[in-house]
Design a protein around this motif. Structure first.
Motif, PDB file in Angstrom:
ATOM      1  N   LYS A 176      50.810  27.160  30.595  1.00  0.00           N
ATOM      2  CA  LYS A 176      49.544  27.201  31.307  1.00  0.00           C
ATOM      3  C   LYS A 176      48.850  28.537  31.075  1.00  0.00           C
ATOM      4  O   LYS A 176      49.481  29.595  31.120  1.00  0.00           O
ATOM      5  CB  LYS A 176      49.767  26.978  32.804  1.00  0.00           C
ATOM      6  CG  LYS A 176      50.253  25.577  33.151  1.00  0.00           C
ATOM      7  CD  LYS A 176      50.390  25.387  34.644  1.00  0.00           C
ATOM      8  CE  LYS A 176      50.844  23.965  34.981  1.00  0.00           C
ATOM      9  NZ  LYS A 176      50.964  23.778  36.450  1.00  0.00           N
ATOM     10  N   SER A 193      40.891  27.029  33.322  1.00  0.00           N
ATOM     11  CA  SER A 193      42.336  26.818  33.228  1.00  0.00           C
ATOM     12  C   SER A 193      42.652  25.773  32.173  1.00  0.00           C
ATOM     13  O   SER A 193      41.856  24.869  31.907  1.00  0.00           O
ATOM     14  CB  SER A 193      42.900  26.387  34.580  1.00  0.00           C
ATOM     15  OG  SER A 193      42.293  25.175  35.007  1.00  0.00           O
ATOM     16  N   VAL A 195      45.961  24.694  28.893  1.00  0.00           N
ATOM     17  CA  VAL A 195      47.321  24.862  28.343  1.00  0.00           C
ATOM     18  C   VAL A 195      47.231  25.203  26.865  1.00  0.00           C
ATOM     19  O   VAL A 195      46.234  24.915  26.207  1.00  0.00           O
ATOM     20  CB  VAL A 195      48.160  23.580  28.514  1.00  0.00           C
ATOM     21  CG1 VAL A 195      48.365  23.255  29.982  1.00  0.00           C
ATOM     22  CG2 VAL A 195      47.498  22.411  27.786  1.00  0.00           C
TER      23      VAL A 195
END
Length: 396
Positions: A176, A193, A195
């Motif tokens: 993450k 946000s 990954v």
């Protein structure tokens, strides 16, 4: 899928790389000005939808989901912890009457800032603002590495600044992350946000305006809502430590694929610049500037010779071997020497010039303040020679 360089407000002719990072890029500097959609910061028509090339390594589809089936979250206002050490950058490109915006990271408390070269390329004035305090500082270019798309700035009059925290751990796919940047050049730090979707990716940007094509290796590929203006921003891990510098992103799909330069790679370039060692793509300070825009057989180029998009006289065709002048910028050494659009520069400092690239190469060997003899042939076929003192040019 299209990959874009994201520097807000960078004009096509001057810089802020409106390039199309190939498979692994993600330059995010917001662009505005002629040829751009000001609301989104992307190139307008006349290019392949976004001004960038299309690549097949998307890893995502138009549904807004990545390969794992997860829906991408929209960016939100960054917290104080996420914003620590991250700054906004605004540049003025006086010769083209344009402006641009991007992001940077504070490396030292006395004002050393890391950003992408395409964020400040072509700039004649750079202002860095610390969103946490609202204080703004003028900045100068310490050095750049165009091949790695890295620039180091030094703020004037700064002290006691909060710095970013650099990560020392290895990254992994599926980890993450959060990309923090000056989204759309609005001056507010946003956090996206996501990954890590791949490591060691390679990106190739396409030539655009005065910016040539470049390839960037060993990039971190991420799935996150990265947009124009985020270029030069921090890619954070779950501990809030910087693992990379956001540099490019895709366009044309709901879910975004973005790319970041690993922080350890960027810091190696910073170290070389701070040691004062040029070479391997690294240039210190600002380039010498003659003040002409020159035309090649296939395109117009400016490089150290001058900047495209400036005010000047239109050129006529010439059959003389050399670098044909497309425009002369008022108030520059070229203008004062009497060069005109349509003239052909044939020598610099006694070195024969046969092409536009040859002129750029010759000027690259000089520093601002250097005196050099320029030879040229005017549109009537008359030869001229003049001694000029090269001035300080826009950021390279």
């Amino acid at each position: 899928m299209l990959i874009l360089a994201l520097a807000v407000g960078v004009p096509l002719a001057v810089g802020g790389q409106v390039a199309s990072p190939a498979v692994s890029s993600g330059q995010d500097a917001v662009v505005s000005g002629e040829g751009w959609n000001d609301s989104a910061g992307w190139p307008g028509s006349g290019q392949d939808s976004t001004g960038h090339n299309e690549y097949g390594q998307s890893g995502q589809d138009d549904s807004g989901q990545d390969d794992s089936g997860q829906t991408q979250s929209e960016a939100v206002t960054a917290t104080s912890e996420e914003s620590a050490g991250v700054v906004t950058i605004n540049t003025t490109l006086s010769y083209a009457d344009e402006s641009a915006a991007g992001t940077g990271m504070v490396l030292t408390s006395n004002g050393t800032v890391l950003t992408n070269n395409h964020v400040i390329e072509g700039a004649t004035r750079i202002t860095v603002t610390v969103p946490a305090t609202g204080k703004s500082y003028p900045a100068t270019v310490v050095g750049t590495d165009t091949s790695e798309d890295i620039a180091v700035l030094k703020l004037t009059g700064s002290s006691g600044l909060t710095t970013v925290k650099e990560d020392e751990d290895a990254e992994s796919v599926g980890q993450k992350v959060t990309a923090v940047g000056n989204a759309e050049g609005q001056g507010t730090l946003m956090a996206a946000s996501g990954v890590i979707s791949a490591l060691n990716s390679t990106v190739t940007t396409s030539a655009e305006g005065t910016v040539g094509s470049e390839s960037l290796d060993d990039m971190i590929e991420i799935s996150a809502d990265v947009v124009s203006g985020d270029s030069g921003g921090a890619l954070l891990d779950s501990e809030g430590e910087v693992i990379g510098m956001t540099t490019a992103a895709s366009s044309g799909t709901t879910a975004v694929v973005a790319y970041a330069i690993p922080i350890e790679n960027a810091l190696k370039v910073v170290s070389q610049i701070e040691s004062g060692k040029e070479g391997d793509g690294v240039t210190l300070g600002y380039p010498a500037f003659l003040g002409v825009e020159v035309a090649s057989a296939t395109s117009t180029t400016s490089s150290a010779a001058g900047e495209a998009g400036q005010q000047g006289r239109a050129a006529t065709s010439s059959t003389v071997s050399g670098a044909q002048v497309a425009e002369v910028i008022d108030g520059t050494p070229a203008s004062e020497a009497g060069l005109d659009a349509g003239d052909t520069i044939t020598s610099i400092g006694g070195r024969t010039i046969s092409t536009a690239s040859g002129l750029s190469s010759a000027l690259a060997g000089y520093r601002p303040g250097s005196k050099v003899t320029v030879g040229w042939t005017d549109t009537r076929g008359v030869s001229h020679m003049a001694s000029v003192t090269l001035t300080t040019g826009p950021a390279a």
